[in-house]
Design an enzyme around this catalytic site. Structure first.
Site, PDB file in Angstrom:
ATOM      1  N   ALA A  66       0.805  -1.090  -0.051  1.00 27.35           N
ATOM      2  CA  ALA A  66       0.056  -0.028   0.022  1.00 27.35           C
ATOM      3  C   ALA A  66       0.878   1.131  -0.129  1.00 27.35           C
ATOM      4  O   ALA A  66       2.157   1.057   0.662  1.00 27.35           O
ATOM      5  CB  ALA A  66      -0.993   0.017   1.109  1.00 27.35           C
ATOM      6  N   GLY A 111       0.570  -5.067   0.772  1.00 27.78           N
ATOM      7  CA  GLY A 111      -0.492  -5.231  -0.142  1.00 27.78           C
ATOM      8  C   GLY A 111      -0.284  -5.770  -1.524  1.00 27.78           C
ATOM      9  O   GLY A 111      -0.759  -6.190  -2.013  1.00 27.78           O
ATOM     10  N   GLU A 114      -0.471  -9.267  -0.786  1.00 29.75           N
ATOM     11  CA  GLU A 114      -1.830  -9.655  -0.602  1.00 29.75           C
ATOM     12  C   GLU A 114      -2.505  -9.502  -2.024  1.00 29.75           C
ATOM     13  O   GLU A 114      -3.274 -10.686  -2.100  1.00 29.75           O
ATOM     14  CB  GLU A 114      -2.403  -8.713   0.108  1.00 29.75           C
ATOM     15  N   GLU A 134       4.089  -5.361   7.385  1.00 29.54           N
ATOM     16  CA  GLU A 134       3.336  -4.439   8.045  1.00 29.54           C
ATOM     17  C   GLU A 134       3.623  -3.947   9.533  1.00 29.54           C
ATOM     18  O   GLU A 134       3.406  -3.024  10.237  1.00 29.54           O
ATOM     19  CB  GLU A 134       1.757  -4.727   8.111  1.00 29.54           C
TER      20      GLU A 134
END
Ligand code: COA
Length: 260
Positions: A66, A111, A114, A134
């Site tokens: 992200a 992300g 993911e 994270e």
């Protein structure tokens, strides 16, 4: 939609989606998420597309997570909204009804990892690096990592990766089952295309039903999953492609599937 952060093209039933923010290691900012949502929505509704390859531009990153700059503004409410929006996109990719192959050409972190987890199959370059870092930022994976990673590689290995934030190389990712295959970087896209075209040559409705059976079934008790499988099998018995597949086998010829 005119895309600024991704590129999209379709060649002979195969869609190529490339995340294109190389200077930020293809980090998933709001614009990338919106554009991916739009393109995957289009792909889902386009019957002439049989499979998708998702990759990152240049050779350093698939997606480095992200966008960390955007995370600085989040509060409890906007944090939840942002995660639900990303999850919505990743659910769309997982349940697209056609295979999405992740060609992991470099960093797939946070992300980015993911995103790869939401894909049907993951193929990695030898130079790829993956992980869920994270915890280093005081957060946890929010785009499905805690759920999909543990379902894919098992609870113990998922927790080890998530709790340490360790970044692993492609060989280790292969060893724990996080990626299906590893290739020299220069062969990654050709090998991914080969696999995609192999799947495209199969009966499209059977591919769609197999995806649904596995994706839905994995979240059901065994007896309900078996029931779902039998129902999907039954629906395929009424297709022209089943008749064609059986006739081609018995006639010792190649089948020609119509997706009907
Ligand atoms: N979000 C926003 N920007 C990112 C980013 C991210 N997730 N990952 C990398 N970038 C940016 C860097 O800030 C840098 O931008 P700048 O040149 O404007 O300063 C650029 O991409 C290149 O990254 P850089 O860190 O200089 O490359 P590197 O080769 O030294 O390190 C990584 C590569 C992947 C190890 C490192 O960028 C990193 O740790 N990224 C964050 C990974 C992460 O924690 N992801 C989970 C987010 S929830």
């Amino acid at each position: 939609m005119n895309y600024q952060t991704i590129s999209f093209e379709v060649k002979e039933k195969l869609a190529w989606v490339t995340i294109n923010r190389p200077r930020k290691l293809n980090a998933l900012n709001a614009e990338v998420i919106n554009e991916l949502q739009d393109v995957f929505h289009q792909i889902k509704n386009n019957e002439s597309i049989g499979a998708v390859i998702l990759t990152g531009s240049e050779n350093k990153a698939f997606a480095a997570g992200a966008d960390i700059e955007e995370l600085t503004a989040l509060n409890t409410q906007t944090g939840k909204e942002k995660m639900l929006k990303g999850q919505n996109l990743f659910n769309l990719i997982e349940n697209l009804g056609k295979p999405v192959l992740a060609a992991i050409n470099g960093f797939a972190l946070g992300g980015g990892c993911e995103l790869a987890l939401a894909c049907t199959i993951r193929l990695a370059a030898e130079t790829a690096k993956m992980g869920q870092p994270e915890v280093n930022l005081g957060i946890i994976p929010g785009y499905g990592g805690t759920q999909r990673l543990s379902r894919l590689v098992g609870k113990g290995r998922a927790l080890e990766l998530i709790l340490t934030g360790a970044i692993i190389d492609a060989r280790e990712a292969y060893r724990i089952g996080l990626v299906n295959q590893v290739y020299p970087a220069e062969q990654l896209l050709t090998e991914t295309e080969k696999l995609a075209r192999q799947i495209i040559s199969k009966a499209p409705l059977a591919v769609k039903a197999a995806l649904e059976a596995v994706n839905q079934g994995i979240n059901l008790p065994l007896n309900e999953g078996l029931h779902l499988e039998a129902n999907l099998f039954a629906l395929l018995c009424n297709t022209r492609d089943m008749k064609e597949g059986l006739a081609a086998f018995l006639g010792k010829r190649q089948p020609s599937f119509q997706g009907k």
